[in-house]
Design a protein around this motif. Structure first.
Motif, PDB file in Angstrom:
ATOM      1  N   THR A  40     -49.608 -25.415 -61.307  1.00  0.00           N
ATOM      2  CA  THR A  40     -49.299 -24.302 -60.162  1.00  0.00           C
ATOM      3  C   THR A  40     -48.744 -25.082 -58.869  1.00  0.00           C
ATOM      4  O   THR A  40     -48.047 -24.519 -58.353  1.00  0.00           O
ATOM      5  N   THR A  41     -48.578 -26.561 -59.031  1.00  0.00           N
ATOM      6  CA  THR A  41     -47.785 -27.168 -58.084  1.00  0.00           C
ATOM      7  C   THR A  41     -46.207 -27.100 -58.207  1.00  0.00           C
ATOM      8  O   THR A  41     -45.398 -27.294 -57.048  1.00  0.00           O
ATOM      9  N   ASP A  42     -45.844 -26.447 -59.308  1.00  0.00           N
ATOM     10  CA  ASP A  42     -44.316 -26.419 -59.561  1.00  0.00           C
ATOM     11  C   ASP A  42     -43.802 -25.009 -59.206  1.00  0.00           C
ATOM     12  O   ASP A  42     -42.728 -24.792 -58.903  1.00  0.00           O
ATOM     13  N   PHE A  43     -44.861 -24.224 -58.436  1.00  0.00           N
ATOM     14  CA  PHE A  43     -44.474 -22.841 -58.031  1.00  0.00           C
ATOM     15  C   PHE A  43     -44.902 -22.532 -56.875  1.00  0.00           C
ATOM     16  O   PHE A  43     -45.880 -23.178 -56.325  1.00  0.00           O
ATOM     17  N   SER A  44     -44.453 -21.820 -55.926  1.00  0.00           N
ATOM     18  CA  SER A  44     -44.683 -21.320 -54.713  1.00  0.00           C
ATOM     19  C   SER A  44     -46.027 -20.404 -54.572  1.00  0.00           C
ATOM     20  O   SER A  44     -46.510 -19.985 -55.699  1.00  0.00           O
ATOM     21  N   PRO A  45     -46.775 -20.282 -53.615  1.00  0.00           N
ATOM     22  CA  PRO A  45     -48.104 -19.587 -53.671  1.00  0.00           C
ATOM     23  C   PRO A  45     -47.500 -18.196 -53.894  1.00  0.00           C
ATOM     24  O   PRO A  45     -48.518 -17.544 -54.519  1.00  0.00           O
ATOM     25  N   TRP A  46     -46.560 -17.664 -53.347  1.00  0.00           N
ATOM     26  CA  TRP A  46     -46.136 -16.316 -53.536  1.00  0.00           C
ATOM     27  C   TRP A  46     -45.926 -16.049 -54.940  1.00  0.00           C
ATOM     28  O   TRP A  46     -46.293 -14.780 -55.566  1.00  0.00           O
ATOM     29  N   PHE A  47     -45.256 -16.869 -55.788  1.00  0.00           N
ATOM     30  CA  PHE A  47     -45.007 -16.690 -57.010  1.00  0.00           C
ATOM     31  C   PHE A  47     -46.395 -16.601 -57.835  1.00  0.00           C
ATOM     32  O   PHE A  47     -46.541 -15.822 -58.737  1.00  0.00           O
ATOM     33  N   LEU A  48     -47.230 -17.478 -57.602  1.00  0.00           N
ATOM     34  CA  LEU A  48     -48.734 -17.487 -58.236  1.00  0.00           C
ATOM     35  C   LEU A  48     -49.460 -16.017 -57.930  1.00  0.00           C
ATOM     36  O   LEU A  48     -49.792 -15.660 -58.688  1.00  0.00           O
ATOM     37  N   LYS A  49     -49.278 -15.398 -56.729  1.00  0.00           N
ATOM     38  CA  LYS A  49     -49.757 -14.263 -56.453  1.00  0.00           C
ATOM     39  C   LYS A  49     -49.086 -13.157 -57.410  1.00  0.00           C
ATOM     40  O   LYS A  49     -49.803 -12.242 -57.861  1.00  0.00           O
ATOM     41  N   VAL A  50     -47.796 -13.161 -57.425  1.00  0.00           N
ATOM     42  CA  VAL A  50     -47.077 -12.052 -58.086  1.00  0.00           C
ATOM     43  C   VAL A  50     -47.568 -12.516 -59.651  1.00  0.00           C
ATOM     44  O   VAL A  50     -47.778 -11.458 -60.382  1.00  0.00           O
ATOM     45  N   LEU A  51     -47.128 -13.502 -60.252  1.00  0.00           N
ATOM     46  CA  LEU A  51     -47.950 -13.863 -61.438  1.00  0.00           C
ATOM     47  C   LEU A  51     -49.272 -13.220 -61.695  1.00  0.00           C
ATOM     48  O   LEU A  51     -49.734 -12.686 -62.867  1.00  0.00           O
ATOM     49  N   GLY A  52     -50.217 -13.399 -60.765  1.00  0.00           N
ATOM     50  CA  GLY A  52     -51.568 -13.083 -60.798  1.00  0.00           C
ATOM     51  C   GLY A  52     -51.724 -11.516 -61.060  1.00  0.00           C
ATOM     52  O   GLY A  52     -52.418 -10.738 -61.734  1.00  0.00           O
ATOM     53  N   ALA A  53     -50.990 -10.754 -59.929  1.00  0.00           N
ATOM     54  CA  ALA A  53     -50.635  -9.542 -60.151  1.00  0.00           C
ATOM     55  C   ALA A  53     -50.042  -8.733 -61.340  1.00  0.00           C
ATOM     56  O   ALA A  53     -50.717  -7.955 -62.021  1.00  0.00           O
ATOM     57  N   ILE A  54     -49.251  -9.701 -62.003  1.00  0.00           N
ATOM     58  CA  ILE A  54     -48.597  -9.111 -63.361  1.00  0.00           C
ATOM     59  C   ILE A  54     -49.668  -9.306 -64.309  1.00  0.00           C
ATOM     60  O   ILE A  54     -49.809  -8.401 -65.175  1.00  0.00           O
ATOM     61  N   GLU A  55     -50.427 -10.480 -64.495  1.00  0.00           N
ATOM     62  CA  GLU A  55     -51.556 -10.665 -65.495  1.00  0.00           C
ATOM     63  C   GLU A  55     -52.469  -9.468 -65.284  1.00  0.00           C
ATOM     64  O   GLU A  55     -52.987  -8.972 -66.292  1.00  0.00           O
ATOM     65  N   VAL A  56     -52.757  -8.907 -64.068  1.00  0.00           N
ATOM     66  CA  VAL A  56     -53.958  -8.064 -63.914  1.00  0.00           C
ATOM     67  C   VAL A  56     -53.468  -6.822 -64.341  1.00  0.00           C
ATOM     68  O   VAL A  56     -53.959  -5.964 -65.086  1.00  0.00           O
ATOM     69  N   LEU A  57     -52.082  -6.299 -64.013  1.00  0.00           N
ATOM     70  CA  LEU A  57     -51.444  -5.099 -64.678  1.00  0.00           C
ATOM     71  C   LEU A  57     -51.401  -5.256 -66.196  1.00  0.00           C
ATOM     72  O   LEU A  57     -51.483  -4.147 -66.880  1.00  0.00           O
TER      73      LEU A  57
END
Length: 127
Positions: A40-57
């Protein structure tokens, strides 16, 4: 086969939902301290939030269209999306030398590919 596809889709949905909610709710710094989440340190916090939203969808897309009967063709489309997601996860883990994490992603990729194949083909909701 229909039951096996439901079981695989359900397992994938649970994994995606848990991972997605975690990425949406847990701050990156706290997540990075967890075992196996150093990537997770390789990515920005917003990217992780977008990735989380993609996973939920993705979790919703594997289950809800079939359950509601509204656009059930989205189930195999969501499964293909999960395959793409898992390829990205595997690349990330292999780049970091995390072979065991990549192996876990390979299992999820295989389950998603099975769901995509089964729902596009022999156990399609269409027809």
């Amino acid at each position: 086969m229909h039951l096996a596809l439901w079981i695989c889709a359900g397992l994938l949905a649970v994994v995606l939902l848990i991972g997605g909610i975690g990425k949406l709710a847990v701050p990156r710094e706290k997540m990075a301290a967890m075992r196996g989440a150093g990537w997770t340190t390789d990515f920005s916090p917003w990217f992780l939030k977008v990735l989380g939203a993609i996973e939920v969808l993705g979790a919703a897309g594997l289950i809800l269209p079939a359950v509601t009967g509204i656009a059930p063709v989205l189930v195999p489309v969501a499964a293909v999306g999960v395959v793409v997601l898992m390829v990205g996860a595997m690349v990330t883990h292999l780049r970091r030398g995390e072979v065991s994490s990549a192996a876990g992603n390979l299992v999820y990729l295989a389950l998603a590919a099975f769901v995509a194949w089964g729902r596009f083909g022999p156990e399609s909701f269409i027809g």
